[in-house]
Design a protein around this motif. Sequence first.
Motif, mmCIF file in Angstrom:
data_model
loop_
_atom_site.group_PDB
_atom_site.id
_atom_site.type_symbol
_atom_site.label_atom_id
_atom_site.label_comp_id
_atom_site.label_asym_id
_atom_site.label_seq_id
_atom_site.Cartn_x
_atom_site.Cartn_y
_atom_site.Cartn_z
ATOM 1 N N GLY A 191 0.803 -1.220 0.000
ATOM 2 C CA GLY A 191 0.000 0.000 0.000
ATOM 3 C C GLY A 191 0.826 1.255 0.000
ATOM 4 N N PHE A 192 0.672 2.032 1.040
ATOM 5 C CA PHE A 192 1.235 3.366 1.085
ATOM 6 C C PHE A 192 2.767 3.333 1.017
ATOM 7 C CE2 PHE A 192 2.022 7.549 3.099
ATOM 8 C CZ PHE A 192 1.302 8.303 2.193
ATOM 9 N N ASP A 193 3.366 2.247 1.498
ATOM 10 C CA ASP A 193 4.828 2.121 1.444
ATOM 11 C C ASP A 193 5.375 2.439 0.069
ATOM 12 O OD1 ASP A 193 4.626 1.296 3.962
ATOM 13 O OD2 ASP A 193 5.752 -0.580 3.708
ATOM 14 N N SER A 194 4.698 1.933 -0.960
ATOM 15 C CA SER A 194 5.217 2.082 -2.312
ATOM 16 C C SER A 194 5.069 3.518 -2.807
ATOM 17 C CB SER A 194 4.523 1.115 -3.261
ATOM 18 O OG SER A 194 3.627 0.309 -2.556
ATOM 19 N N LEU A 195 4.222 4.296 -2.138
ATOM 20 C CA LEU A 195 4.044 5.685 -2.565
ATOM 21 C C LEU A 195 4.950 6.640 -1.804
ATOM 22 C CD1 LEU A 195 0.188 5.825 -3.038
ATOM 23 C CD2 LEU A 195 1.948 5.714 -4.782
ATOM 24 N N LEU A 252 15.396 2.539 -4.069
ATOM 25 C CA LEU A 252 16.229 1.414 -4.500
ATOM 26 C C LEU A 252 16.541 0.421 -3.385
ATOM 27 C CD1 LEU A 252 18.826 3.212 -6.741
ATOM 28 C CD2 LEU A 252 17.235 1.456 -7.447
ATOM 29 N N ASP A 253 16.495 0.861 -2.128
ATOM 30 C CA ASP A 253 16.961 -0.034 -1.074
ATOM 31 C C ASP A 253 16.094 -1.279 -0.975
ATOM 32 O OD1 ASP A 253 14.787 1.320 -0.111
ATOM 33 O OD2 ASP A 253 15.453 1.231 1.959
ATOM 34 N N ARG A 254 14.837 -1.200 -1.443
ATOM 35 C CA ARG A 254 13.963 -2.375 -1.342
ATOM 36 C C ARG A 254 14.067 -3.278 -2.554
ATOM 37 N NH1 ARG A 254 10.136 -1.907 2.895
ATOM 38 N NH2 ARG A 254 9.533 -3.833 1.896
ATOM 39 N N LEU A 255 14.811 -2.820 -3.569
ATOM 40 C CA LEU A 255 14.820 -3.565 -4.824
ATOM 41 C C LEU A 255 15.312 -4.999 -4.622
ATOM 42 C CD1 LEU A 255 14.462 -3.595 -7.859
ATOM 43 C CD2 LEU A 255 16.643 -2.450 -8.106
ATOM 44 N N GLN A 280 17.100 -5.858 -1.396
ATOM 45 C CA GLN A 280 17.480 -6.115 -0.010
ATOM 46 C C GLN A 280 16.555 -7.111 0.682
ATOM 47 O OE1 GLN A 280 20.360 -4.669 1.463
ATOM 48 N NE2 GLN A 280 19.948 -6.321 2.901
ATOM 49 N N THR A 281 15.225 -6.916 0.561
ATOM 50 C CA THR A 281 14.322 -7.843 1.265
ATOM 51 C C THR A 281 14.435 -9.245 0.673
ATOM 52 O OG1 THR A 281 12.595 -6.964 -0.146
ATOM 53 C CG2 THR A 281 12.605 -6.213 2.123
ATOM 54 N N ASP A 282 14.552 -9.323 -0.654
ATOM 55 C CA ASP A 282 14.697 -10.631 -1.290
ATOM 56 C C ASP A 282 15.991 -11.306 -0.870
ATOM 57 O OD1 ASP A 282 12.329 -10.455 -2.554
ATOM 58 O OD2 ASP A 282 13.128 -9.982 -4.532
ATOM 59 N N TYR A 283 17.015 -10.486 -0.645
ATOM 60 C CA TYR A 283 18.299 -11.030 -0.193
ATOM 61 C C TYR A 283 18.160 -11.554 1.234
ATOM 62 C CZ TYR A 283 23.221 -10.884 1.238
ATOM 63 O OH TYR A 283 24.466 -11.188 1.714
ATOM 64 N N ASP A 284 17.493 -10.771 2.086
ATOM 65 C CA ASP A 284 17.383 -11.160 3.496
ATOM 66 C C ASP A 284 16.559 -12.427 3.681
ATOM 67 O OD1 ASP A 284 18.895 -9.025 4.219
ATOM 68 O OD2 ASP A 284 17.195 -7.708 4.633
ATOM 69 N N ASP A 285 15.461 -12.562 2.928
ATOM 70 C CA ASP A 285 14.583 -13.714 3.191
ATOM 71 C C ASP A 285 14.892 -14.927 2.308
ATOM 72 O OD1 ASP A 285 13.403 -13.302 0.739
ATOM 73 O OD2 ASP A 285 11.591 -12.396 1.513
#
Lengths: 220, 239, 222
Positions: C20-24, C68-71, C73-78
């Motif tokens: 939701g709002f995170d992406s905005l 960019l930090d979410r591009l 990073q989350t996929d790397y962590d999980d």
Amino acid sequence: MNGFAGEDLVCERGARIVFTRLRFAVGLGGALVLVGPNGSGKSSLLRTMAGLLAPLAGRLTWDGADVRGDPFAHHQRLRFVAHTDAMKPTLTAIENLRLWAALAVSIDERSTGEGNADTRCRHALAAFGLAALAEVPARYLSAGQRRRLTLARLLLAPSRLWLLDEPRTALDSDGAARLDAAVAAHRQGGGIVVMALHGGPYPDGARFLDLADYRAAATC
Amino acid sequence: MHALANPSRLVRLAGTYAPWCAVATVVTLAAGLFLALIASPPDYQQGESVRIMYVHVPAAWMALFCYSCMAAASAVALIWRIPTAELAAKATAPIGACFTFLALVTGSLWGKPMWGTWWVWDARLTSVLVLFFLYLGYIALSTAFDDPARGSRAASILALVGFVNVPVIKFSVDWWNTLHQPASVVRAGGPAIDASMLAPLLVMAVAFTCYYLWVMLLRLKSEILAGKIRAIQLRRMHG
Amino acid sequence: MLTAALAIAGREFRLAVRQGFDSLLAVVFFVLACVLFPFGVGPEPAVLARIAPGIVWVAALLATLLSLDRLFQTDYDDGTLELLALAPLPLTAVVAAKVAAHWMMTAGPLLIAAPLLALLLGLAADAFPALLATLALGTPALSVIGAIGAALVLGARRAGVLLALLILPLYIPVLIFGVAAVDAAAFGLTVRPHLMLLAGLSLAAAVIGPPTTAAAIRLALR
């Protein structure tokens, strides 16, 4: 020979030789259990087998051919379950599986198993007792349920080689039984399984590989 | 090539050649400074401040030269998987960053009497400033990981990406500069450079190159030895 | 391979919608950064109109950087990233799918917000199409180059600040040509050469970027 084998593998992690001159061979339908104390390189070996880590020396073969010759073929035939669960908390259980189902389809158009992606996801969920939780966002799942969901990925499409890193972590006895059943069925169909385990029960007729036997000599 | 890939031999080679580079640096630097500060005439336009150029121009050359060396070493490291080449690139980076900084400071010092201000967004100076940031990025990335090998490998990729971008940045900055202040800036050098000025420039450039080789060899040697010490400590810990 | 790439991109969209709002947040930052400038330089319309292209472009750059930090990073962590690296399609294709999705989700909102901001800053009406064209042509380069940086800093300490240091110098050419085009339009000059250069940059980045990013990811997964 037929099956999965490693010859004289040497693994280095951060300037340290984790194991050296390691050899193994598993035939079709076989199971290889990795044992050894923490830090002996069980996870590193599994990651090497998956192709994520390049061995410092030695080679891995499938049916006698070096897997580096065709990495995509190797990726096609393997399923890897690590400590991480690769789940997105905001997606539902079945949505989480769908990406892997889609990738499994593109893997091998011929042997995607029965039914379309959605049915295969539901079959896999049911096999691990998660059918009722299919539409629940992953953030509401318990650690054991998340583990089951991770393992359900194994059943999305037939594959030849399962690489499981301590798959029983967080599973209850029912979950462990379902895992054992899945492994048995996989081996029945000629699949190979390599798993790191801390303690039994071990799969029938499993071979053991103790990584403590392959430590590098501590010389300077 | 293979001799250079072997860390122990490289340490020995560095130990042999570093003193010679040191001697060459001292001799050429003395000669260069003599030529630049005493033997050469003042410029008819710039006066005595032209002497800053004898440091500024070679430093700017070295800034580019060191970055090229870094990129070349990184390419060798990535293509042939030679870790010592990564270490050579890593050893080069701080030296190159210092030359770049020297070029910026001397450019600014020269600019004060010439332009009447410490900083002008001149195309060359601006490009050198961006190059300085590229160096900082490389150094920061190479030291940002707990595993040093991971850091130098990642930094090698960055060095190559940066190297591809250097001409693009240079071109875009020139373009930007001509758009905003069409050729109003006094350019140093130019085609008509007198031999009395060219000689100190070249000698200083040789001196800087010798200095670079000297310090790079020392740093490379200490990087390799530090790596060996880490390996021994790890083995002690796990042995 | 195309179905697999589409599945990856589709998942990115689904995640963005769920969050939701995170992406905005990136576009909110974009608007806020632009709104700060009148406070910094004063409300004089002539000054604001003159520097409006620069303000919008710099803010767009920073907003892209933030997103960019979410591009990876989350996929790397999980652990998603290593499974994607084991998927039977080239990692370059995985990267291309993810970056394309990232571009659509960040550049889209920026393109919608940009005219509004240009209006607030009093940019000449003639320059509006040029502003949108430069953003549309230039932001792909921002996403692709940013992806290289995002992959390089995976697992680093202080990854966020480091990413800014690595990426912002590489963004300078895009910024220069982007602003030059809008300026040219505002002065009634021809815009075409600037746009061609921007498109060229984006194309070159799209060729070089994904394989480089894939190499950086492979390095991070070792």
